[in-house]
Scaffold this motif. Structure first.
Motif: not given
Length: 640
Positions: A390-396
């Motif tokens: 989820w952190e990768e998908e929510a990056a930025g």
């Protein structure tokens, strides 16, 4: 407009029957054992308490030097049997006889699909009033190809004597499915076929076998007689069942223990409610387990490893360790039957992964949510989330987990019903299991042995420097302490600071003392420390503790120190590449540290000098002479 009438002879069927059969033959069963499982499903669904699997070898060999090959495979059950209409429907592709949401079956392709994936002819006998009153029909590819074939109408045909003779579970009702003209079976002989089938069958139906719901009998047949028939044993990838196919000494006692807090009053059991396409919510149960200490360590009091297995052996190379390696992955359970052992959740290089287990259980009402395939071999929607981050998908975006989840809900993301389960497994459960496994063996002999070469070389370098430079801090402390005080200081460090069990701590101290070591390397947990390693100056002992909670540990030390018993050359190469990259990152981090110091700062010169001094000292440690006697401590005593 006047509707045009089309004569049936001029119609254009979407799929021709012969092409359908060819497509079904290539429908993706992972193995012969997976195809056989479809037939066992039918027996269990029909209420059978015994299902028998026969592998029949040909009476003659194909050549003088050839082995006997499997000529027939048959599955017989003592279930309810089928009437004429049900029997005929059972051989129609995509129709089937059970399409409810209550049991193992549902999709209506199992019997013809699995059979034609392995053979060119399948025959079925089914009876409800004794085997002599059986009904019979069949499918034959050579008859189907190029025709508008029909399933032959069932006719009365008594169950052949050979099957009545071989069966132990023959009942007043039941079904026999016989495969002949085998052209896609994986294994040659009857024994090999059943041996390779047992492990999967035992795992898929472990619950049915363990609770006595259904006995599955494996029968090799040669010359019309059974040869060493046996019952399939449960194969539990969570290793929580007491009587399984796990090798001794864990064949009669669980090898793992439940792990995790649990939300339903049981350790290691979490429940999630997931909405199905019917709008109702259904429970999904997540179970987790981890190896007991005695499975991975031979030095547990009262639980030594069996005779014939070296106590210093790598636990992964033991018979039970190899068994666990074959059960690597997350087990997906639907209606008490395993769909898949999904390896997508495990590390590709770390053999320690074999020592934890996770099981996801869900009901048939959630088939569409989980993406259950029609051959019941996978839950694709869930498995596709194995690498969800989820952190990768929510990056930025700067969103928290809660905010990200709320956004998925607003967007109508179809994955959302499974996201909470995946988050629990990925972010909480697997990380904890891996940490517990690291802690489990860090005080054991095999783990200490991994540090031995470095300790020996460092010890030689330290002893050499003791003759060349003034006493160090540890040497000065040693002169002021009694042997009892030195031992107590070591014990307090290991037990209170580094959380080693007292028995492990005492053994480590005894080993260090017996070897006259002046250095010791160990592992510790210190999540609040930014340091990759910490140093303790104990009287007479320079102790270095690697911080297992620092990213460098997992990126560098773990990939090099992990068991290599079953690692392939490709995996070993990957580990070396990862470790080399991690070491270079360490150098870059130090370089950036110096780069950020002010140009006019005195600290900049001091740090540069420290780097140079450390480099000179490192060269002495790396070139220390290992040929010296480790136990020669005369120089130390002269110094004192």
């Amino acid at each position: 407009m006047e509707q045009q009438m089309i004569d049936i002879e001029d119609s254009y069927p979407i799929v021709s029957s012969d092409m359908t059969i060819k497509a079904m033959r290539d429908s993706g069963y992972k193995s012969t054992a997976h195809a056989i499982a479809e037939l066992i499903d039918n027996g269990i669904e029909a209420g059978a308490d015994i299902v028998e699997l026969f592998a029949v070898e040909a009476s003659e060999r194909r050549t003088e030097r050839a082995r006997y090959h499997v000529e027939k495979i048959a599955v017989m059950d003592n279930g309810r049997g089928m009437d004429r209409e049900t029997l005929r429907r059972s051989l129609r592709f995509g129709v089937g006889t059970r399409q409810d949401r209550k049991g193992i079956g549902r999709f209506g392709v199992g019997l013809p699909n699995s059979s034609m994936s392995q053979c060119k002819r399948v025959e079925v006998w089914s009876w409800q009033n004794g085997p002599d009153n059986a009904l019979y029909t069949y499918l034959d590819i050579e008859e189907i190809e190029g025709t508008h074939a029909q399933v032959p109408a069932p006719s009365h045909y008594p169950l052949p004597d050979e099957w009545q003779k071989l069966s132990q579970g023959l009942g007043q009702s039941g079904t026999l499915v016989l495969w002949t003209n085998l052209d896609r079976v994986q294994w040659l002989g009857a024994t090999a076929t059943l041996r390779n089938t047992e492990e999967l069958i035992g795992r898929v139906y472990r619950r049915f076998i363990s609770d006595g719901t259904c006995r599955i009998r494996l029968v090799p047949v040669h010359g019309g007689e059974e040869v060493d028939a046996k019952d399939a044993r449960p194969n539990d990838p969570l290793y929580l069942m007491p009587h399984t196919s796990t090798p001794y000494p864990f064949d009669t006692a669980p090898m793992f223990r439940p792990c995790g807090a649990g939300s339903v009053g049981q350790v290691g059991v979490e429940e999630f409610m997931v909405k199905g396409i019917d709008g109702n919510e259904y429970p999904v149960i997540v179970r987790a387990s981890i190896a007991k200490d005695e499975a991975r360590r031979s030095d547990i009091d009262g639980k030594p490893w069996p005779d014939g297995i070296s106590p210093t052996a790598n636990p992964g190379s033991t018979p039970w360790g190899k068994h666990a390696a074959r059960n690597l992955g997350v087990s997906l359970i639907r209606a008490n039957r395993e769909l898949d052992l999904d390896k997508g959740w495990t590390s590709t290089y770390d053999p320690v992964e074999r020592w934890w287990g996770i099981e996801i259980e869900f009901p048939p009402q959630l088939d569409e949510v989980f993406g259950v395939t029609n051959n019941k071999q996978a839950a694709t929607a869930f498995s596709n989330l194995a690498h969800f981050d989820w952190e990768e998908e929510a990056a930025g975006t700067g969103m928290s987990w809660g905010e990200f989840r709320a956004q998925l809900h607003e967007e109508g993301d179809q994955r959302l019903p499974l996201i909470d389960i995946v988050y629990h497994i990925r972010q909480k459960l697997i990380g904890r299991l891996r940490k517990d496994l690291q802690d489990q063996t860090r005080g054991g002999r095999s783990n200490r042995k991994r540090h031995e070469t470095a300790e020996v070389q460092a010890d030689q370098a330290v002893k050499k420097r003791r003759t060349e430079v003034p006493p160090s801090r540890t040497e000065a402390l040693e002169k002021e302490a009694t042997p009892e005080e030195i031992e107590q200081a070591q014990l307090e460090s290991l037990v209170e600071t580094h959380r080693y069990p007292e028995a492990d701590a005492k053994r480590i101290i005894e080993e260090t003392t017996a070897q006259h070591r002046k250095v010791r390397l160990l592992t510790s947990r210190n999540p609040d420390s930014p340091a990759f390693f910490n140093i303790e100056f104990i009287p007479g002992l320079l102790q270095v503790a690697l911080n297992m909670d620092h990213p460098v540990y997992n990126q560098l030390v773990t990939v090099l120190d992990s068991d290599v018993a079953d690692a392939s050359r490709a995996e070993l190469a990957h580990r070396l590449e990862q470790a080399a990259s991690a070491f270079k990152l360490l150098l870059f981090s130090w370089a950036r540290f110096e780069d950020e110091l002010p140009d006019e700062s005195k600290a900049k010169d001091r740090v540069k000098k420290m780097r140079q001094d450390w480099g000179r000292l490192a060269s002495e440690f790396f070139t220390a002479d290992l040929s010296d006697d480790d136990d020669d401590d005369e120089d130390d005593e002269d110094d004192e």
